[in-house]
Design a protein around this motif. Structure first.
Motif, PDB file in Angstrom:
ATOM      1  N   MET A   1     -13.658   6.683 -39.656  1.00 25.59           N
ATOM      2  CA  MET A   1     -13.761   5.224 -39.569  1.00 25.59           C
ATOM      3  C   MET A   1     -12.643   4.546 -40.348  1.00 25.59           C
ATOM      4  O   MET A   1     -12.073   3.538 -39.883  1.00 25.59           O
ATOM      5  N   GLN A   2     -12.312   5.074 -41.507  1.00 28.67           N
ATOM      6  CA  GLN A   2     -11.223   4.500 -42.303  1.00 28.67           C
ATOM      7  C   GLN A   2      -9.907   4.572 -41.537  1.00 28.67           C
ATOM      8  O   GLN A   2      -9.136   3.605 -41.504  1.00 28.67           O
ATOM      9  N   LEU A   3      -9.670   5.710 -40.910  1.00 27.34           N
ATOM     10  CA  LEU A   3      -8.445   5.887 -40.134  1.00 27.34           C
ATOM     11  C   LEU A   3      -8.418   4.919 -38.954  1.00 27.34           C
ATOM     12  O   LEU A   3      -7.385   4.309 -38.652  1.00 27.34           O
ATOM     13  N   GLY A   4      -9.565   4.752 -38.293  1.00 24.30           N
ATOM     14  CA  GLY A   4      -9.635   3.829 -37.167  1.00 24.30           C
ATOM     15  C   GLY A   4      -9.321   2.398 -37.578  1.00 24.30           C
ATOM     16  O   GLY A   4      -8.613   1.676 -36.871  1.00 24.30           O
ATOM     17  N   ARG A   5      -9.836   1.987 -38.714  1.00 25.22           N
ATOM     18  CA  ARG A   5      -9.561   0.622 -39.189  1.00 25.22           C
ATOM     19  C   ARG A   5      -8.080   0.448 -39.546  1.00 25.22           C
ATOM     20  O   ARG A   5      -7.498  -0.623 -39.335  1.00 25.22           O
ATOM     21  N   MET A   6      -7.472   1.481 -40.076  1.00 25.86           N
ATOM     22  CA  MET A   6      -6.044   1.409 -40.391  1.00 25.86           C
ATOM     23  C   MET A   6      -5.225   1.289 -39.115  1.00 25.86           C
ATOM     24  O   MET A   6      -4.233   0.542 -39.055  1.00 25.86           O
ATOM     25  N   ILE A   7      -5.627   2.007 -38.089  1.00 28.74           N
ATOM     26  CA  ILE A   7      -4.932   1.949 -36.797  1.00 28.74           C
ATOM     27  C   ILE A   7      -5.053   0.555 -36.207  1.00 28.74           C
ATOM     28  O   ILE A   7      -4.077  -0.018 -35.704  1.00 28.74           O
TER      29      ILE A   7
ATOM     30  N   LEU B   1     -21.913   3.506 -38.880  1.00 27.54           N
ATOM     31  CA  LEU B   1     -21.288   3.892 -37.615  1.00 27.54           C
ATOM     32  C   LEU B   1     -21.554   2.857 -36.533  1.00 27.54           C
ATOM     33  O   LEU B   1     -20.650   2.494 -35.772  1.00 27.54           O
ATOM     34  N   ILE B   2     -22.786   2.362 -36.458  1.00 24.53           N
ATOM     35  CA  ILE B   2     -23.123   1.354 -35.448  1.00 24.53           C
ATOM     36  C   ILE B   2     -22.304   0.082 -35.676  1.00 24.53           C
ATOM     37  O   ILE B   2     -21.734  -0.486 -34.738  1.00 24.53           O
ATOM     38  N   GLY B   3     -22.216  -0.359 -36.935  1.00 20.78           N
ATOM     39  CA  GLY B   3     -21.426  -1.547 -37.239  1.00 20.78           C
ATOM     40  C   GLY B   3     -19.954  -1.358 -36.910  1.00 20.78           C
ATOM     41  O   GLY B   3     -19.305  -2.254 -36.371  1.00 20.78           O
ATOM     42  N   TYR B   4     -19.446  -0.175 -37.198  1.00 23.35           N
ATOM     43  CA  TYR B   4     -18.031   0.116 -36.941  1.00 23.35           C
ATOM     44  C   TYR B   4     -17.734   0.115 -35.442  1.00 23.35           C
ATOM     45  O   TYR B   4     -16.744  -0.479 -34.995  1.00 23.35           O
ATOM     46  N   VAL B   5     -18.573   0.792 -34.667  1.00 17.66           N
ATOM     47  CA  VAL B   5     -18.354   0.873 -33.221  1.00 17.66           C
ATOM     48  C   VAL B   5     -18.354  -0.521 -32.605  1.00 17.66           C
ATOM     49  O   VAL B   5     -17.504  -0.846 -31.770  1.00 17.66           O
TER      50      VAL B   5
ATOM     51  N   ALA C   1     -12.103   7.545 -34.955  1.00 14.80           N
ATOM     52  CA  ALA C   1     -10.725   7.155 -35.257  1.00 14.80           C
ATOM     53  C   ALA C   1     -10.048   6.605 -34.008  1.00 14.80           C
ATOM     54  O   ALA C   1      -9.330   5.605 -34.056  1.00 14.80           O
ATOM     55  N   LEU C   2     -10.292   7.254 -32.882  1.00  9.06           N
ATOM     56  CA  LEU C   2      -9.721   6.838 -31.601  1.00  9.06           C
ATOM     57  C   LEU C   2     -10.108   5.407 -31.258  1.00  9.06           C
ATOM     58  O   LEU C   2      -9.300   4.641 -30.729  1.00  9.06           O
ATOM     59  N   LEU C   3     -11.348   5.021 -31.578  1.00 10.22           N
ATOM     60  CA  LEU C   3     -11.831   3.680 -31.246  1.00 10.22           C
ATOM     61  C   LEU C   3     -11.050   2.589 -31.966  1.00 10.22           C
ATOM     62  O   LEU C   3     -11.126   1.419 -31.594  1.00 10.22           O
ATOM     63  N   GLY C   4     -10.284   2.945 -32.978  1.00  9.04           N
ATOM     64  CA  GLY C   4      -9.478   1.960 -33.686  1.00  9.04           C
ATOM     65  C   GLY C   4      -8.329   1.423 -32.860  1.00  9.04           C
ATOM     66  O   GLY C   4      -7.763   0.378 -33.191  1.00  9.04           O
ATOM     67  N   GLY C   5      -7.966   2.105 -31.785  1.00 13.36           N
ATOM     68  CA  GLY C   5      -6.835   1.670 -30.972  1.00 13.36           C
ATOM     69  C   GLY C   5      -7.068   0.326 -30.311  1.00 13.36           C
ATOM     70  O   GLY C   5      -8.127   0.074 -29.747  1.00 13.36           O
ATOM     71  N   LYS C   6      -6.088  -0.544 -30.343  1.00  9.91           N
ATOM     72  CA  LYS C   6      -6.208  -1.832 -29.649  1.00  9.91           C
ATOM     73  C   LYS C   6      -6.207  -1.594 -28.142  1.00  9.91           C
ATOM     74  O   LYS C   6      -6.704  -2.409 -27.364  1.00  9.91           O
TER      75      LYS C   6
ATOM     76  N   MET D   1     -15.173  -2.367 -33.365  1.00  2.02           N
ATOM     77  CA  MET D   1     -14.032  -1.913 -32.578  1.00  2.02           C
ATOM     78  C   MET D   1     -14.138  -2.303 -31.105  1.00  2.02           C
ATOM     79  O   MET D   1     -13.275  -1.970 -30.298  1.00  2.02           O
ATOM     80  N   GLY D   2     -15.243  -2.989 -30.743  1.00  4.23           N
ATOM     81  CA  GLY D   2     -15.383  -3.463 -29.368  1.00  4.23           C
ATOM     82  C   GLY D   2     -15.947  -2.450 -28.411  1.00  4.23           C
ATOM     83  O   GLY D   2     -15.898  -2.652 -27.187  1.00  4.23           O
ATOM     84  N   ALA D   3     -16.508  -1.347 -28.918  1.00  2.00           N
ATOM     85  CA  ALA D   3     -17.126  -0.333 -28.065  1.00  2.00           C
ATOM     86  C   ALA D   3     -18.643  -0.504 -28.089  1.00  2.00           C
ATOM     87  O   ALA D   3     -19.187  -1.340 -28.814  1.00  2.00           O
ATOM     88  N   ASP D   4     -19.341   0.288 -27.296  1.00  2.00           N
ATOM     89  CA  ASP D   4     -20.791   0.166 -27.166  1.00  2.00           C
ATOM     90  C   ASP D   4     -21.494   0.999 -28.236  1.00  2.00           C
ATOM     91  O   ASP D   4     -21.284   2.214 -28.310  1.00  2.00           O
TER      92      ASP D   4
END
Length: 350
Positions: free
Chosen positions: A81-87, A167-171, A126-131, A174-177
């Motif tokens: 999650m940290q990596l995803g937010r950095m991305i 995890l739920i908050g992070y997803v 981490a992948l979900l961090g992508g715009k 990131m705009g995912a379900d």
């Protein structure tokens, strides 16, 4: 004895941890800046991975990397999650792919391409961090990898409830379900639950901010129009019947700006006598015009003689100016519900 030794080696191999994730600049040999290069993120995500990525990114030239291809068995969920937010903070795109060497020149340069890869567990988060999130190397129509989740097993310093909530908050952030987390919670112990291609879109694992969605009927004054748009209606495509009872396609898109650029593009089409492919048929340059709608520049295509049957057999709906590399425009529209909504609109033209 030999069988026992072979079995023991297999157990050791399965139990051996994957190498920690590394970040490596890759290039496919093309003569371009952003789109010919990417970062290969290979290996297991550990607690040190976010800091190592920050250091790697800081050492790259401005504008690189733009895309990150993951090939990872997972790892630390919190670090993922940290990596995803950095991305996301760096406005980068993500994908899945193993960078495979395909050529080595006499000068020692290695040209690579992202081929089939795997991204499961923490890697998915981490992948979900992508715009923008894609799964086809540089050709989005091809599938190049497997994406899945592992059963959530907890994290140091976090209760299971707090981890699941995080995890739920992070997803959602990131705009995912958030259903992704529920699927992870029910994944088989010690196994991987892989997502289908349909689930990529349904759960918003894949995400293209420029992708037009399904067509839908909408009221417009005393008429009905068919409309398709990109997320947030940043760009819209509208199929309507004009006052002269001739159908039209109207595109409102920010990257049509500036106005002189679009008008130049249309002038080139008309001067060269080039036809443009759109909605399953070819149209002369004279069918195109530019106008302003609610302060926004629009491209309008007059569809005299529009044939709905041609649209039904079209594999895609494209509006493509062949001179898009210098002056032009190119749009890939959705085929979903196009025929049925267009048919309703065409009744107004009868």
């Amino acid at each position: 004895m030999i069988k026992w030794f072979a079995a023991a080696l297999l157990v050791l191999a399965l139990a051996s941890p994957a190498d920690a994730m590394t970040f490596q600049a890759r290039w496919n040999g093309g003569h371009c800046d952003r789109d010919c290069g990417w970062v290969a993120a290979i290996g297991e995500i550990t607690s040190k991975t976010p800091a190592e990525f920050a250091h790697f990114h800081a050492t790259q030239r401005p504008g690189f990397p733009y895309r990150i291809f993951f090939d990872s068995p997972g790892g630390d969920l919190v670090a993922g999650m940290q990596l995803g937010r950095m991305i996301r903070a760096r406005d980068l795109a993500t994908g899945v792919g193993a960078s495979t060497l395909y050529d080595r020149t006499a000068f020692g340069s290695e040209y690579t391409d992202p081929k089939r890869g795997t991204c499961v567990g923490a890697c998915l988060f981490a992948l979900l961090g992508g715009k923008e999130r894609f799964f086809a190397g540089f050709e989005r129509k091809e599938s190049t990898g497997k994406v899945g989740v592992r059963q959530i097993a907890g994290a140091p310093g976090l209760s299971m409830n707090r981890l699941v909530a995080a995890l739920i908050g992070y997803v959602a952030e990131m705009g995912a379900d958030p259903r992704i987390v529920g699927i992870a919670a029910s994944a088989p112990p010690g196994g991987v639950r892989y997502f289908s291609r349909a689930e990529f879109g349904d759960l918003k694992i894949s995400w293209d901010p420029w992708q037009f969605g399904p067509w839908a009927l909408e009221p417009a004054g005393d008429r009905v129009v068919a409309r398709s748009s990109t997320p947030g209606r940043r760009e819209t495509a509208t199929f309507l019947c004009g006052e002269d009872r001739i159908p039209r396609l109207v595109m409102v898109a920010p990257h049509l700006e500036p106005e002189h650029y679009l008008r130049e593009s249309i002038a080139v089409l008309q001067a060269r006598g080039t036809e443009v492919e759109a909605l399953g048929s070819s149209w002369p340059g004279s069918a195109f015009s530019a106008r302003t709608i609610d302060g926004k520049l629009a491209l309008e295509l007059t569809l005299a003689g529009f044939d709905l049957d041609r649209l039904r057999v079209a594999k895609d709906i494209e509006v493509h100016n062949p001179f898009a590399h210098d002056v032009g425009f190119s749009y890939q529209l959705s085929t979903q519900r196009a025929s049925e909504t267009f048919r309703v609109v065409l009744r107004s033209c009868a």
